[in-house]
Design an enzyme around this catalytic site. Structure first.
Site, PDB file in Angstrom:
ATOM      1  N   ASP A 106       0.842  -1.201   0.000  1.00 15.04           N
ATOM      2  CA  ASP A 106       0.000   0.000   0.000  1.00 15.04           C
ATOM      3  C   ASP A 106       0.878   1.253   0.000  1.00 15.04           C
ATOM      4  O   ASP A 106       2.036   1.213   0.426  1.00 15.04           O
ATOM      5  CB  ASP A 106      -0.876   0.034   1.266  1.00 15.04           C
ATOM      6  CG  ASP A 106      -1.899  -1.096   1.276  1.00 15.04           C
ATOM      7  OD1 ASP A 106      -2.174  -1.649   0.205  1.00 15.04           O
ATOM      8  OD2 ASP A 106      -2.406  -1.410   2.375  1.00 15.04           O
TER       9      ASP A 106
HETATM   10  N1  URA Z   1      -1.450  -5.807   4.012  1.00 13.53           N
HETATM   11  C1  URA Z   1      -1.897  -4.543   3.969  1.00 13.53           C
HETATM   12  O1  URA Z   1      -2.937  -4.208   4.528  1.00 13.53           O
HETATM   13  N2  URA Z   1      -1.159  -3.635   3.290  1.00 13.53           N
HETATM   14  C2  URA Z   1      -0.001  -3.919   2.667  1.00 13.53           C
HETATM   15  O2  URA Z   1       0.635  -3.044   2.082  1.00 13.53           O
HETATM   16  C3  URA Z   1       0.451  -5.260   2.740  1.00 13.53           C
HETATM   17  C4  URA Z   1      -0.287  -6.177   3.416  1.00 13.53           C
END
Ligand code: URA
Length: 239
Positions: A106
């Site tokens: 993310d």
């Molecule tokens: N889980 C999440 O919520 N975000 C990420 O970036 C990776 C795993």
């Protein structure tokens, strides 16, 4: 394989910039099939030519693999009108090699992200049938409990019906805020945030530490990258 300029071949190993390659050539430190090369525009087939730098054979790879310590604020994409991407953290020379991120973190997640131009191996590693363990450090609001660990272990079903595989939750500290290591064997959209959100412990900070047998290099500062070593590239085959 098609012939390429020597400066391109040597720089693609990540050990030297093109400017350094020129200097090495001027100093007579590059041998192509047994003779010193002064002009790095000269072409050779990187797979069949013998290229020595300071007497050491050049370890040429057809594909490039990079480990990036992703900072928050960058999208795991090659292009995106919504903001800077992880490609913006690489020099133009590498961007020209057609690298793309292997999977996604993310925008606000930090940590280990691999980039490559090896479409086939990246595809194999990302295949949903290939369950690669991914380990994250997480800080949450609220106190994590053994019941949360049990929920992870059992395999959660999220509010929208999405079924998650059993996952690991190892509590490091528990209090008003908690810290833990999470191990996932898959990578669904916002998975950790959704799992912990559903348990009432929203994620405050998330960082990926490990993918398969590759660990984020502790010497790699946030926003910096390095090439995978030959050993690490070989490890990818047993990821
Ligand atoms: N889980 C999440 O919520 N975000 C990420 O970036 C990776 C795993």
């Amino acid at each position: 394989m098609e012939s390429q300029r020597l400066d391109k071949i040597i720089a693609s190993t990540g050990r030297f910039s093109r400017r350094e390659v020129k200097l090495l050539a001027r100093q007579g430190r590059i041998l192509l099939d047994g003779r010193a090369v002064r002009d790095t525009a000269e072409k050779a087939d990187p797979e069949s030519a013998e290229i020595l730098v300071d007497g050491e054979p050049l370890c040429y790879r057809r594909c490039t693999w990079v480990m990036l310590h992703k900072p928050a604020g960058y999208l795991s994409a090659t292009e995106d009108g919504r903001g800077p991407t992880v490609l913006d953290l690489l020099p133009a020379e590498l961007r020209r090699q057609g690298l793309f991120p292997v999977g996604r973190l993310d925008k606000d997640t930090e940590g280990l992200l691999l980039l490559t131009n090896d479409g086939q191996l990246a595809h194999d590693l990302l295949s949903p049938r290939h369950h690669v363990d991914k380990v994250y450090y997480v800080r949450t609001a609220g106190r994590l409990t053994e019941a949360d660990c049990a929920a992870f272990e059992a395999g959660m079903t999220l509010a929208d019906g999405l079924r998650c595989l059993p996952a690991g939750l190892e509590i490091l500290t528990a209090g008003e805020e908690s810290e833990a290591l999470v191990t996932l064997r898959e990578g669904k959209f916002h998975q950790i945030k959704r799992m912990l959100g559903q348990l009432g412990k929203p994620v405050l900070y998330l960082k990926r530490l490990r993918m398969g047998n590759l660990t984020l290099d502790p010497a790699l500062e946030k926003g910096k990258y390095r090439f995978l070593t030959d050993k690490e590239q070989d490890q990818l085959k047993n990821f």
